[in-house]
Enzyme design. Structure first.
Site, mmCIF file in Angstrom:
data_model
loop_
_atom_site.group_PDB
_atom_site.id
_atom_site.type_symbol
_atom_site.label_atom_id
_atom_site.label_comp_id
_atom_site.label_asym_id
_atom_site.label_seq_id
_atom_site.Cartn_x
_atom_site.Cartn_y
_atom_site.Cartn_z
ATOM 1 N N VAL A 191 68.581 -87.665 40.583
ATOM 2 C CA VAL A 191 69.193 -87.920 41.906
ATOM 3 C C VAL A 191 70.652 -87.480 41.856
ATOM 4 O O VAL A 191 71.363 -87.796 40.912
ATOM 5 C CB VAL A 191 69.124 -89.426 42.279
ATOM 6 N N ASP B 262 61.699 -84.327 49.177
ATOM 7 C CA ASP B 262 62.609 -84.448 48.036
ATOM 8 C C ASP B 262 63.522 -85.665 48.214
ATOM 9 O O ASP B 262 63.733 -86.444 47.279
ATOM 10 C CB ASP B 262 63.427 -83.151 47.938
ATOM 11 N N GLY C 132 71.145 -68.991 47.635
ATOM 12 C CA GLY C 132 70.563 -69.636 46.457
ATOM 13 C C GLY C 132 70.499 -71.151 46.579
ATOM 14 O O GLY C 132 70.252 -71.854 45.610
ATOM 15 N N LYS D 161 63.815 -89.225 45.967
ATOM 16 C CA LYS D 161 65.071 -89.784 45.445
ATOM 17 C C LYS D 161 65.277 -91.205 45.947
ATOM 18 O O LYS D 161 65.781 -92.066 45.218
ATOM 19 C CB LYS D 161 66.231 -88.877 45.844
ATOM 20 N N THR E 168 66.555 -73.044 35.860
ATOM 21 C CA THR E 168 67.936 -73.233 36.318
ATOM 22 C C THR E 168 68.655 -74.306 35.493
ATOM 23 O O THR E 168 69.792 -74.111 35.059
ATOM 24 C CB THR E 168 67.923 -73.655 37.811
ATOM 25 N N VAL E 169 68.004 -75.440 35.277
ATOM 26 C CA VAL E 169 68.652 -76.545 34.561
ATOM 27 C C VAL E 169 68.445 -76.395 33.044
ATOM 28 O O VAL E 169 69.395 -76.522 32.260
ATOM 29 C CB VAL E 169 68.094 -77.907 35.040
ATOM 30 N N LYS F 59 62.204 -85.748 39.643
ATOM 31 C CA LYS F 59 62.096 -86.791 40.685
ATOM 32 C C LYS F 59 60.682 -86.864 41.246
ATOM 33 O O LYS F 59 60.229 -87.941 41.643
ATOM 34 C CB LYS F 59 63.096 -86.523 41.813
HETATM 35 N N1 LIG Z 1 67.725 -76.852 40.087
HETATM 36 C C1 LIG Z 1 68.454 -77.918 40.416
HETATM 37 O O1 LIG Z 1 69.574 -77.790 40.929
HETATM 38 C C2 LIG Z 1 67.936 -79.302 40.102
HETATM 39 C C3 LIG Z 1 68.719 -80.423 40.440
HETATM 40 C C4 LIG Z 1 68.253 -81.709 40.139
HETATM 41 C C5 LIG Z 1 67.028 -81.861 39.534
HETATM 42 N N2 LIG Z 1 66.271 -80.764 39.256
HETATM 43 C C6 LIG Z 1 64.963 -80.964 38.612
HETATM 44 O O2 LIG Z 1 65.015 -80.361 37.330
HETATM 45 C C7 LIG Z 1 63.708 -79.891 36.969
HETATM 46 C C8 LIG Z 1 63.803 -78.416 36.615
HETATM 47 O O3 LIG Z 1 64.258 -77.710 37.752
HETATM 48 P P1 LIG Z 1 64.668 -76.144 37.659
HETATM 49 O O4 LIG Z 1 65.327 -75.839 38.954
HETATM 50 O O5 LIG Z 1 65.398 -75.880 36.379
HETATM 51 O O6 LIG Z 1 63.203 -75.483 37.597
HETATM 52 P P2 LIG Z 1 62.840 -73.933 37.369
HETATM 53 O O7 LIG Z 1 64.042 -73.082 37.501
HETATM 54 O O8 LIG Z 1 61.640 -73.657 38.213
HETATM 55 O O9 LIG Z 1 62.388 -73.891 35.815
HETATM 56 C C9 LIG Z 1 61.208 -74.471 35.357
HETATM 57 C C10 LIG Z 1 61.020 -74.097 33.898
HETATM 58 O O10 LIG Z 1 59.902 -74.830 33.377
HETATM 59 C C11 LIG Z 1 58.984 -73.919 32.795
HETATM 60 N N3 LIG Z 1 57.623 -74.407 33.013
HETATM 61 C C12 LIG Z 1 57.058 -74.744 34.197
HETATM 62 N N4 LIG Z 1 55.791 -75.150 33.999
HETATM 63 C C13 LIG Z 1 55.560 -75.044 32.672
HETATM 64 C C14 LIG Z 1 54.426 -75.285 31.851
HETATM 65 N N5 LIG Z 1 53.272 -75.687 32.361
HETATM 66 N N6 LIG Z 1 54.539 -75.069 30.509
HETATM 67 C C15 LIG Z 1 55.693 -74.633 29.974
HETATM 68 N N7 LIG Z 1 56.815 -74.376 30.708
HETATM 69 C C16 LIG Z 1 56.733 -74.583 32.040
HETATM 70 C C17 LIG Z 1 59.222 -72.599 33.478
HETATM 71 O O11 LIG Z 1 58.783 -71.573 32.632
HETATM 72 P P3 LIG Z 1 58.355 -70.120 33.209
HETATM 73 O O12 LIG Z 1 59.595 -69.565 33.876
HETATM 74 O O13 LIG Z 1 57.948 -69.393 32.000
HETATM 75 O O14 LIG Z 1 57.253 -70.374 34.207
HETATM 76 C C18 LIG Z 1 60.748 -72.630 33.651
HETATM 77 O O15 LIG Z 1 61.362 -72.237 32.450
HETATM 78 C C19 LIG Z 1 62.810 -80.205 38.170
HETATM 79 O O16 LIG Z 1 62.159 -81.433 37.963
HETATM 80 C C20 LIG Z 1 63.800 -80.322 39.321
HETATM 81 O O17 LIG Z 1 63.325 -81.160 40.368
HETATM 82 C C21 LIG Z 1 66.694 -79.495 39.523
#
Ligand SMILES: NC(=O)c1ccc[n+]([C@@H]2O[C@H](COP(=O)([O-])OP(=O)(O)OC[C@H]3O[C@@H](n4cnc5c(N)ncnc54)[C@H](OP(=O)(O)O)[C@@H]3O)[C@@H](O)[C@H]2O)c1
Length: 369
Positions: free
Chosen positions: A136, A205, A191, A209, A24-25, A109
């Protein structure tokens, strides 16, 4: 001399950015870097994922994709952006990059709340910058506010809605009388909640934070295990909140919000902190913060109370904070804590509230007016 926190690329060469994770990010960050987001001298060198075909189908540049993040860091990075999430391998990769003198930007986080002290030590030793604004409040710049803009005004307490998923569920339940289960399902459909919502709804979570905020507000890494995330009804986070309690609270001019609260204790003593479903005045700013928005109020000695409100999650919003951190690294501004002394460590003790609101379910919520 190259200032601490800045890994120098070859003279005249752009800074090579390795992005770990394209979810997502990460996708939003990769898109911004690939389309020349406006910051010159940054070049996307690679994107590490587990499933290469999935990333390609999502529009990630195939020539940059790899499933070997450690090699990407070792061979093709001047800056590492960690957006994989979870504890491992993220923690090890961040530590390795910092240890090798590479600056790191992360939104993780979970890792920061448990290993922040160790990562800070490694970063200080190697001189590499560690920045984590996105961890955060998504893109809303709360950490920079605490760590830079408020250094002249000592913060002695903060409280906030720091989890959009739970705030959406509580506002939906209050607005429509929906059950907790129905509101959670609505959040998942929209979502706003993950398939496994445990860390959001149980307050984990928000507790993560809180630890990150306390480091920058009070100068201490809290022991994450000591942060209480349940009210007086035994169930963690918002999992014990029922619609009848919300209706009864409204009758008494109250609203229920999941609040992360912390108050600086005596020097070297415990910090009063907890994450609890809390009864707030229905006319307050917290009650007025509905849906997935976040809000934090910081109480300071010289400035009184400062409030910041904004989106707390979402790919584009969170990517904005990651990009701001990259710009800060390019501008050689060091780590998120650069303006603060090294951290101490502390434990958290849940404060006893002045009064409780007891709902028809028998659950008791601390009252904060
Ligand atoms: N989403 C939000 O709104 C948001 C807000 C604030 C902070 N965050 C933080 O931002 C970070 C990312 O969040 P997200 O929502 O973007 O996560 P996500 O959608 O689950 O994406 C995770 C990504 O990391 C890859 N990945 C996971 N484990 C891996 C590994 N062992 N080796 C290589 N690639 C790996 C995944 O690849 P595959 O798909 O190939 O498995 C995927 O591309 C997290 O720490 C989250 O807490 C997110």
């Amino acid at each position: 001399m190259v200032p601490p926190g800045y890994h120098s690329p070859m003279a005249g060469q752009p800074l090579r950015v390795a992005v770990l994770g394209a979810g997502t990010v990460g996708r939003e960050v990769v898109r911004a870097l690939s389309t020349g987001w406006g910051q010159p001298d940054l070049e996307l060198s690679g994107v590490a994922v587990r499933d290469l075909a999935k990333a390609e189908a999502a529009g990630m540049p195939s020539s940059r994709l790899t499933d070997a993040p450690a090699h990407l860091i070792a061979d093709e990075a001047d800056v590492v952006v960690e957006l994989m999430g979870g504890e491992e391998p993220a923690r090890t990769l961040i530590a390795a990059a910092l240890g090798a003198g590479l600056p790191v930007v992360t939104a993780n986080k979970y890792v920061l709340a448990r290993h922040g002290a160790e990562l800070e030590r490694i970063a200080r030793e190697s001189g590499a910058a560690l920045r984590y604004e996105a961890s955060v409040m998504g893109g809303t710049p709360i950490l920079r506010l605490l760590a830079e803009d408020l250094v002249g005004a000592r913060a002695h307490a903060f409280e906030g809605i720091v989890n959009g998923t739970t705030n959406y569920i509580l506002s939906e339940m209050a607005a429509s009388g929906a059950s907790y289960e129905a509101a959670l399902a609505a959040a998942q459909n929209a979502g706003y909640a993950e398939a496994d919502p445990t860390s959001d709804v149980e307050g984990g979570d928000a507790a993560d934070k809180l630890v990150i905020l306390a480091r920058l507000a009070f100068g201490a890494w809290l022991d994450r295990g000591s942060v209480v995330n349940r009210s007086d009804h035994g169930k963690p986070g918002i999992t014990g909140v029922v619609a009848e309690d919300l209706a009864a609270a409204a009758d008494e001019g109250l609203a229920i919000r999941l609040l992360a609260r912390a108050r600086r204790g005596e020097e070297r003593g415990p910090i009063g902190a907890a994450v609890r479903a809390t009864a707030v005045d229905a006319r307050s700013g917290f009650a007025g913060t509905v849906g997935v928005r976040n809000r934090i109020e910081i109480v300071t000695d010289r400035l009184g109370t400062i409030t910041i409100e904004g989106p707390g999650a979402g790919g584009a919003a969170t990517a904005a904070a990651v990009l701001a951190d990259l710009a800060a690294i390019q501008g050689r501004r060091g780590s998120t804590w650069a303006h603060l002394p090294p951290a101490s460590s502390a434990t958290s003790v849940a404060p006893e509230p002045a009064s409780w609101f007891e709902g028809p379910s028998g659950a008791r919520y601390p009252v904060e007016r």
